[in-house]
Design an enzyme around this catalytic site. Structure first.
Site, PDB file in Angstrom:
ATOM      1  N   SER A   8       0.865  -1.199   0.000  1.00  0.00           N
ATOM      2  CA  SER A   8       0.000   0.000   0.000  1.00  0.00           C
ATOM      3  C   SER A   8       0.893   1.237   0.000  1.00  0.00           C
ATOM      4  O   SER A   8       2.035   1.177   0.488  1.00  0.00           O
ATOM      5  CB  SER A   8      -0.863  -0.011   1.267  1.00  0.00           C
ATOM      6  OG  SER A   8      -1.487   1.241   1.454  1.00  0.00           O
ATOM      7  N   TYR A  18      -1.252  -0.645  10.674  1.00  0.00           N
ATOM      8  CA  TYR A  18      -1.434  -1.040   9.267  1.00  0.00           C
ATOM      9  C   TYR A  18      -0.246  -0.559   8.437  1.00  0.00           C
ATOM     10  O   TYR A  18       0.344  -1.319   7.661  1.00  0.00           O
ATOM     11  CB  TYR A  18      -2.742  -0.460   8.728  1.00  0.00           C
ATOM     12  CG  TYR A  18      -2.984  -0.749   7.263  1.00  0.00           C
ATOM     13  CD1 TYR A  18      -3.322  -2.030   6.833  1.00  0.00           C
ATOM     14  CD2 TYR A  18      -2.856   0.251   6.299  1.00  0.00           C
ATOM     15  CE1 TYR A  18      -3.538  -2.302   5.491  1.00  0.00           C
ATOM     16  CE2 TYR A  18      -3.075  -0.003   4.953  1.00  0.00           C
ATOM     17  CZ  TYR A  18      -3.418  -1.285   4.556  1.00  0.00           C
ATOM     18  OH  TYR A  18      -3.620  -1.555   3.222  1.00  0.00           O
TER      19      TYR A  18
END
Ligand code: NAP
Length: 246
Positions: free
Chosen positions: A150, A163
């Site tokens: 990501s 995350y």
């Protein structure tokens, strides 16, 4: 025309394992690789959703099998490896796409079990899957491993620190294991998209905003490129951004 048909089936005879294939980006990647001729092993926890993806692939003329696996369960991953080995005897492509996120929580308020869930699925599972499937690739003297990271693994993400950390770590894992495996003709790459139009980060209120986001098929197209590169070189990292800011 024959040339076109040939290029559409570049993965004929290959086996691709795709995690997170029940929906979203993983389902789009699975559909793309199947359209390119691969036999795709679809894995996630939701059997009904996986069966739906398999049916869609088969309706389009592709091949897929379903292997339910909870990636937080080391024994289940080992069993997945044994199943693929028994059924196909090979693994040409591994796409580590499954991921989870708890966002909107400052780190000092994050529950330890949420931390563990993100590290287990986003980071430890790719390690366990590489541990499971790299030996098959080494035996076959060929392979592609694509890890879906990501842009949160390249930038800071306030209220999403765990995350973000899991994806920064996944990038580091990717760069390092790429060096370990290149000698076996195995290319390891990472794709780091910005916000993608899935249910991962919650549903967008406006269809217009959703349409401006990166679409799952856009990520699948990048993966398709990564697994069909010239043999002497490879793209090791792709940062994928929306053209218009959503
Ligand atoms: P999604 O729609 O929520 O799909 C997540 C997938 O992971 C599902 O197939 C889910 O299937 C599977 N999964 C979750 N926990 C699992 C577990 N314990 N064991 C096995 N499978 C599990 O998310 P997505 O948007 O497609 O995201 C896919 C990847 O892209 C993730 O790694 C995410 O971090 C990354 N990413 C997403 C975005 C975005 O904006 N959407 C942006 C950048 C990167 P089951 O629930 O059936 O197990």
């Amino acid at each position: 025309m024959a040339e076109v048909l040939k290029s559409n089936k570049e993965l004929e005879g290959q086996v691709a394992v795709v995690t997170g294939a029940a929906r979203g980006i993983g389902a789009a990647i699975a559909e793309k690789l199947a359209a390119m001729g691969a036999l795709v092993i679809l894995t996630a926890r939701d059997q009904a959703a996986l069966d739906g993806v398999r049916a869609k692939i088969e309706r389009a003329g592709g091949s897929a099998t379903v292997a339910v696996c909870d990636l937080t369960d080391e024994a289940a991953i080992q069993k997945l490896g044994e199943t693929v080995h028994t059924q196909t005897g090979r693994c040409d492509v591994l796409v580590n796409c499954a991921g989870v996120a708890t966002a909107g929580t400052p780190l000092h308020e994050l529950a330890p079990h949420d931390w563990d869930a993100m590290m287990d699925v986003n980071l430890k599972a790719p390690y366990l899957l590489i541990r499971t499937f790299a030996p098959l690739m080494i035996a076959g003297k060929y392979g592609h491993i694509v890890n879906i990271s990501s842009l949160a693994g390249k930038n800071s993400l306030p209220n999403g620190a765990a995350y973000s950390a899991s994806k920064w770590a996944l990038n580091g894992l990717t760069y390092s294991v790429a060096e370990e495996l290149r000698q076996y003709n195995i290319r390891v790459s990472v794709v780091a998209p910005g916000s993608v139009n899935t249910h991962f980060g919650g549903v967008d209120a406006s269809a217009e905003k959703a349409a401006r986001k990166i679409q799952p098929a856009d990520v699948a197209r990048v993966v398709a490129m990564l697994v069909t590169q010239e043999p002497q070189s490879f793209v090791s990292e792709v940062l994928l951004r929306p053209t218009m800011k959503p």
